[in-house]
Design a protein around this motif. Structure first.
Motif, mmCIF file in Angstrom:
data_model
loop_
_atom_site.group_PDB
_atom_site.id
_atom_site.type_symbol
_atom_site.label_atom_id
_atom_site.label_comp_id
_atom_site.label_asym_id
_atom_site.label_seq_id
_atom_site.Cartn_x
_atom_site.Cartn_y
_atom_site.Cartn_z
ATOM 1 N N GLY A 23 1.635 -13.290 10.888
ATOM 2 C CA GLY A 23 0.767 -13.315 10.231
ATOM 3 C C GLY A 23 0.427 -11.832 9.715
ATOM 4 N N HIS A 24 0.716 -10.768 10.337
ATOM 5 C CA HIS A 24 0.519 -9.567 9.666
ATOM 6 C C HIS A 24 1.498 -9.029 8.620
ATOM 7 C CE1 HIS A 24 -2.248 -9.118 13.301
ATOM 8 N NE2 HIS A 24 -1.177 -9.820 14.031
ATOM 9 N N LEU A 25 0.993 -8.277 8.011
ATOM 10 C CA LEU A 25 1.843 -7.947 6.638
ATOM 11 C C LEU A 25 2.166 -6.458 6.925
ATOM 12 C CD1 LEU A 25 -0.200 -9.459 3.757
ATOM 13 C CD2 LEU A 25 1.680 -10.412 5.056
ATOM 14 N N ALA A 26 3.205 -6.011 6.198
ATOM 15 C CA ALA A 26 3.665 -4.627 6.429
ATOM 16 C C ALA A 26 2.912 -3.592 5.798
ATOM 17 C CB ALA A 26 5.156 -4.634 6.022
ATOM 18 N N TYR A 27 2.533 -2.405 6.144
ATOM 19 C CA TYR A 27 1.796 -1.529 5.404
ATOM 20 C C TYR A 27 2.406 -0.102 5.594
ATOM 21 C CZ TYR A 27 -1.830 -4.967 5.012
ATOM 22 O OH TYR A 27 -2.518 -6.093 4.635
ATOM 23 N N ALA A 28 2.336 0.670 4.671
ATOM 24 C CA ALA A 28 2.983 2.254 4.631
ATOM 25 C C ALA A 28 1.690 3.197 5.239
ATOM 26 C CB ALA A 28 3.206 2.767 3.428
ATOM 27 N N ALA A 30 -1.615 10.941 -5.677
ATOM 28 C CA ALA A 30 -0.396 10.203 -5.491
ATOM 29 C C ALA A 30 -0.754 8.870 -5.856
ATOM 30 C CB ALA A 30 0.512 10.583 -4.303
ATOM 31 N N PRO A 31 -0.057 7.944 -6.263
ATOM 32 C CA PRO A 31 -0.218 6.521 -6.304
ATOM 33 C C PRO A 31 0.416 6.001 -5.084
ATOM 34 C CG PRO A 31 1.667 7.144 -7.531
ATOM 35 C CD PRO A 31 1.060 8.412 -7.110
ATOM 36 N N ALA A 32 -0.407 5.004 -4.668
ATOM 37 C CA ALA A 32 -0.081 3.968 -3.441
ATOM 38 C C ALA A 32 1.377 3.477 -3.879
ATOM 39 C CB ALA A 32 -1.068 2.977 -3.131
ATOM 40 N N ALA A 33 2.057 3.185 -2.463
ATOM 41 C CA ALA A 33 3.312 2.511 -2.804
ATOM 42 C C ALA A 33 3.079 1.114 -3.306
ATOM 43 C CB ALA A 33 3.780 2.159 -1.169
ATOM 44 N N PRO A 34 4.134 0.519 -4.028
ATOM 45 C CA PRO A 34 4.091 -0.611 -4.615
ATOM 46 C C PRO A 34 3.952 -1.782 -3.907
ATOM 47 C CG PRO A 34 6.212 0.410 -5.304
ATOM 48 C CD PRO A 34 5.562 1.316 -4.491
ATOM 49 N N VAL A 35 3.404 -2.672 -4.072
ATOM 50 C CA VAL A 35 3.272 -4.027 -3.173
ATOM 51 C C VAL A 35 4.451 -5.035 -3.719
ATOM 52 C CG1 VAL A 35 1.992 -5.994 -2.673
ATOM 53 C CG2 VAL A 35 0.810 -3.751 -3.343
ATOM 54 N N THR A 36 5.120 -5.352 -2.664
ATOM 55 C CA THR A 36 6.075 -6.258 -3.142
ATOM 56 C C THR A 36 5.821 -7.745 -3.370
ATOM 57 O OG1 THR A 36 6.629 -6.542 -0.805
ATOM 58 C CG2 THR A 36 7.859 -5.002 -1.582
ATOM 59 N N ALA A 37 6.544 -8.332 -4.154
ATOM 60 C CA ALA A 37 6.262 -9.837 -4.474
ATOM 61 C C ALA A 37 6.157 -10.724 -3.234
ATOM 62 C CB ALA A 37 7.181 -10.369 -5.417
ATOM 63 N N THR A 38 6.994 -10.481 -2.461
ATOM 64 C CA THR A 38 7.171 -11.441 -1.158
ATOM 65 C C THR A 38 7.057 -10.371 0.042
ATOM 66 O OG1 THR A 38 8.608 -12.795 -2.260
ATOM 67 C CG2 THR A 38 8.646 -12.834 0.079
ATOM 68 N N PRO A 39 5.647 -10.326 0.497
ATOM 69 C CA PRO A 39 5.226 -9.312 1.707
ATOM 70 C C PRO A 39 6.194 -9.696 2.926
ATOM 71 C CG PRO A 39 3.604 -10.716 1.139
ATOM 72 C CD PRO A 39 4.520 -10.772 0.025
ATOM 73 N N LYS A 40 6.558 -8.578 3.652
ATOM 74 C CA LYS A 40 7.061 -8.935 5.034
ATOM 75 C C LYS A 40 5.892 -9.392 5.872
ATOM 76 C CE LYS A 40 10.203 -6.759 8.361
ATOM 77 N NZ LYS A 40 10.867 -5.540 8.715
ATOM 78 N N ASN A 41 6.200 -10.490 6.695
ATOM 79 C CA ASN A 41 5.327 -10.726 7.484
ATOM 80 C C ASN A 41 5.660 -11.072 9.014
ATOM 81 O OD1 ASN A 41 3.767 -13.136 8.911
ATOM 82 N ND2 ASN A 41 2.699 -13.501 7.036
ATOM 83 N N TYR A 42 4.947 -10.618 10.106
ATOM 84 C CA TYR A 42 5.191 -10.557 11.479
ATOM 85 C C TYR A 42 3.989 -11.267 12.066
ATOM 86 C CZ TYR A 42 7.558 -8.587 15.489
ATOM 87 O OH TYR A 42 8.212 -8.398 16.692
#
Length: 270
Positions: A101-106, A87-99
């Motif tokens: 400095g940490h980015l969101a991951y599924a 199964a393909p990975a979830a698409p990466v958004t153009a503006t990643p959510k940041n917390y």
């Protein structure tokens, strides 16, 4: 006398004729009482026979139970719906959510996780898991390091969102604020470990360097900086990284396949 007989004969003929006619009429009336089958209207189709119940599909088997994640006690695992291994990975958004400095991951799926060995310290032993793609590459990396007389081992591989929350909450309690905790640990939902493509690596023979900046001074780290890329791994948080996350010489991520690379596209393009 003959005249009477003639009249009686005519009367008898009339009576028989009347009786015969009456019988015929009665028979005709009886036949009309049996109704014929009514024609089927074009607007109303004949009644369909009852259909047998449709068989329902069998429920999906439950996801494989994950082992306790590293660094803390076992927590209830998150129930995921299994997906195909390719199964393909979830698409990466153009503006990643940041917390901080940490980015969101599924969170990866249980049916893709593969055992990559044990974290061993004294009498304590714990199995660690990675996505099947990263697992194959990590096994090759460890075997290559063994040829160089190094004893690399996994410290922490896949970690669920619930597990990360437990770990992060402990850091908040210890350090006093979310901001301070985020300098040492990713908030739940923002850890590369969720993907199953990131792993903390240690040297089995140098336990005092586990998850410490001092790991930078080990032969194991120097070997990794020169050879990990040959197996698809890169350091996630080098010094002065674009995310502003603290330097972590023990934390590596796998980018050797298209599915793996897309997981970290946002981080690598900062």
């Amino acid at each position: 006398m003959k005249g009477f007989q003639k009249i009686f004969g005519q009367f008898q003929f009339v009576v028989i004729s009347l009786l015969t006619t009456a019988v015929i009429v009665w028979l005709a009336a009886s036949l009309q009482l049996v109704p014929a089958d009514p024609p089927v209207s074009q607007e109303q189709s004949p009644q369909q026979p009852a259909q047998s119940p449709v068989e329902t599909s069998q429920p999906l088997p439950p996801a494989t139970n994950r082992p306790p994640s590293p660094l803390y006690e076992s927590l209830p695992s998150i129930s995921n719906t299994p997906s195909p291994a390719n199964a393909p990975a979830a698409p990466v958004t153009a503006t990643p959510k940041n917390y901080y400095g940490h980015l969101a991951y599924a969170e990866n799926e249980d049916n893709r996780l593969v055992n990559v060995g044990e974290f061993v310290r004294g009498t304590y032993r714990r199995s660690e898991y990675l996505d099947q793609e990263a697992a194959a590459a990590f096994t090759k990396l460890v075997n290559a390091a063994a040829d160089a007389n190094l004893t690399l081992q996994p410290i922490s591989g896949f970690r669920s969102v619930n597990d990360q929350k437990e770990l992060f909450d402990k850091q908040v309690q210890k350090l006093g604020s979310v901001e301070a905790a985020a300098k040492l640990s990713a908030p739940p939902g923002f850890s590369e470990h969720h993907t199953g493509y990131a792993i903390d690596i240690g040297d089995r023979n140098q336990p005092d360097k586990d998850l410490k900046v001092a790991f930078e001074d080990t032969t194991a780290y120097r070997w990794l900086t020169n050879n990990a890329k040959n197996y698809g791994f890169e350091l996630s948080f080098p010094r002065n990284n674009a995310q502003g996350v603290n330097f972590e010489p023990w934390h590596w991520r796998y980018i050797g396949t298209s599915r793996a690379a897309v997981q970290f596209a946002s981080a690598r393009n900062l």
